[in-house]
Scaffold this active site. Sequence first.
Site, PDB file in Angstrom:
ATOM      1  N   GLU B 128       0.161 -15.937 -40.247  1.00 57.90           N
ATOM      2  CA  GLU B 128      -0.583 -17.135 -39.848  1.00 57.90           C
ATOM      3  C   GLU B 128      -0.107 -17.642 -38.492  1.00 57.90           C
ATOM      4  O   GLU B 128      -0.891 -18.130 -37.676  1.00 57.90           O
ATOM      5  CB  GLU B 128      -0.407 -18.243 -40.899  1.00 57.90           C
ATOM      6  CG  GLU B 128      -1.155 -17.997 -42.192  1.00 57.90           C
ATOM      7  CD  GLU B 128      -2.670 -18.020 -42.025  1.00 57.90           C
ATOM      8  OE1 GLU B 128      -3.189 -17.278 -41.177  1.00 57.90           O
ATOM      9  OE2 GLU B 128      -3.330 -18.769 -42.769  1.00 57.90           O
ATOM     10  N   THR B 180      -9.764 -22.766 -34.662  1.00 56.03           N
ATOM     11  CA  THR B 180      -8.797 -23.560 -35.410  1.00 56.03           C
ATOM     12  C   THR B 180      -8.047 -24.504 -34.467  1.00 56.03           C
ATOM     13  O   THR B 180      -7.816 -25.669 -34.785  1.00 56.03           O
ATOM     14  CB  THR B 180      -7.785 -22.644 -36.129  1.00 56.03           C
ATOM     15  OG1 THR B 180      -8.519 -21.741 -36.955  1.00 56.03           O
ATOM     16  CG2 THR B 180      -6.842 -23.435 -37.003  1.00 56.03           C
TER      17      THR B 180
END
Lengths: 307, 307
Positions: B128, B180
């Site tokens: 991530e 994001t």
Amino acid sequence: MKKVKLQVPATVANLVCGFDILGMAIHEPYDEMEIKLLETPEIIIKHLDNFGLPEDPSKNVAGVVLLKIQEYLNLKNGFEVIINKKIKPGSGLGSSAASAAGAAIGANALLGKIFTEEELVYFAMFGEELASGVKHADNIAPCIFGGITLVKSSKPVDIIPLNAPDLFVTAVHPQVEVKTSDARQILKKNILLKDAIEQWGNIAGLVAGIQKNDIALIGRSLNDVIVEPIRSILIPKFNEIKEKSLQLGALGGGISGSGPSIFMLSEKQETSQKIAEMMKSVYDEIDIESFVYVSKINPSGIKIIEN
Amino acid sequence: MKKVKLQVPATVANLVCGFDILGMAIHEPYDEMEIKLLETPEIIIKHLDNFGLPEDPSKNVAGVVLLKIQEYLNLKNGFEVIINKKIKPGSGLGSSAASAAGAAIGANALLGKIFTEEELVYFAMFGEELASGVKHADNIAPCIFGGITLVKSSKPVDIIPLNAPDLFVTAVHPQVEVKTSDARQILKKNILLKDAIEQWGNIAGLVAGIQKNDIALIGRSLNDVIVEPIRSILIPKFNEIKEKSLQLGALGGGISGSGPSIFMLSEKQETSQKIAEMMKSVYDEIDIESFVYVSKINPSGIKIIEN
């Protein structure tokens, strides 16, 4: 003449990270209340305690609740209420909530249990409004429902009863004054999003811990990064008491409501007793009178002891 | 030569009010991964899909996770990974988390299950970090644990698995780009305390609803007063889709992760299907291609289908 006698327990609002939404009933201290249904419409309030609380029903926390119920039902009956208050006003242990919730529960019992618990919360909030200017339910809800409650919303009233873990609670009330309004005013109106995220992680952890009966999770969720750092300044020896409690084995704890009382949760009675002694001695050392209470989480709230 | 085949599911982070702490695994879509343990130390990544993702292991989400595990264990073996990605990158359905979590679970299975689930989350977070710059666990945790998870803390890793209610999930992925990093940057650093209190009331309600299996409580807790009002601006037709979903009987829903996907929870399969059709037609009308998925909450996360 119908009457009921009640034991109305103290409550701990906020539960550290659950500012304005969580609350918990304990067993000690509790108020004694006796409520009679009268044939005539007066509301009569008598206090056996010596706290100098007003007995004019429109200025008394229990009185305004009964006036609201009377008005709502168009009731021809009145009530006589005798209160022996043992939860000290201004302690942060839900003293006003006890009078308000006791009045609502007592009237409801006398009238044949016509209201739901959420309706009783609704009426009792008028007492809180008189006491503090705000219709909050975080002490009233656990007093009426028992155990630990989540006030998901107070308008409309939406109360979620949670489990009552089998834990001991130590509470100390140092005799210093912290006004609820002051305790509210010193809070910042804006907070950091990153602090809020940490706080709601703790709240989610605390609720999950309570529902899963995961005691360790409850312990590590009892952290407040938003309110406690500010409000604890108003409470002498707060940090010392918290630190020593954790050293003695407390799961966690913090300010009860807006203070000045401090509470700690423990798994064992022995631990909670040791914490009580420590708390007392910390305040004795600096010549602040204090009252210490040890009891379990109270799963049932107000007790009707005579009907 | 040892190998495992995995089905690695999509995940919905945040779950409306639980920004940065809650996540949920679903069944559809899912990635297929095949991981082999090699006698030699290379890490080989092959993508069967056509998303143009890098296959250099140090630049590939699954690759960096395997490099970390290799480094941690001082491992002489390497891994060959074949990924058939069906969770579209940038969809907000945990595409990078799937590759990262799949790599961690696959390696662990090949090495004889030497790691705990929380250790696997720890390793997967490096993926991530590569994908978004942040070591967040809100997609990885439900992918590894299944069901709904609370990330109480990501440093140290503290994951609380919650119950998986028996509900249907409709997810729509409109083909628009929401980065994001952009979705994070438009959020305000400061929020109002009163909004935070409302938010943590909803989070507490949602966690209580999940643990008590109180479907109505889950529904009325799915409100986000902090993130959704800002982020939803980036998603075309968000308000229309939400409103129409509720009219069709959805319990509630909102943005999946940082978007652009939108998800809705329903009690009945029929409702979730109707919502899927509505979502598709709303995007068809404005000529935005969209993909719609209907499945249940996935209680077990990654599935090892062949060992």
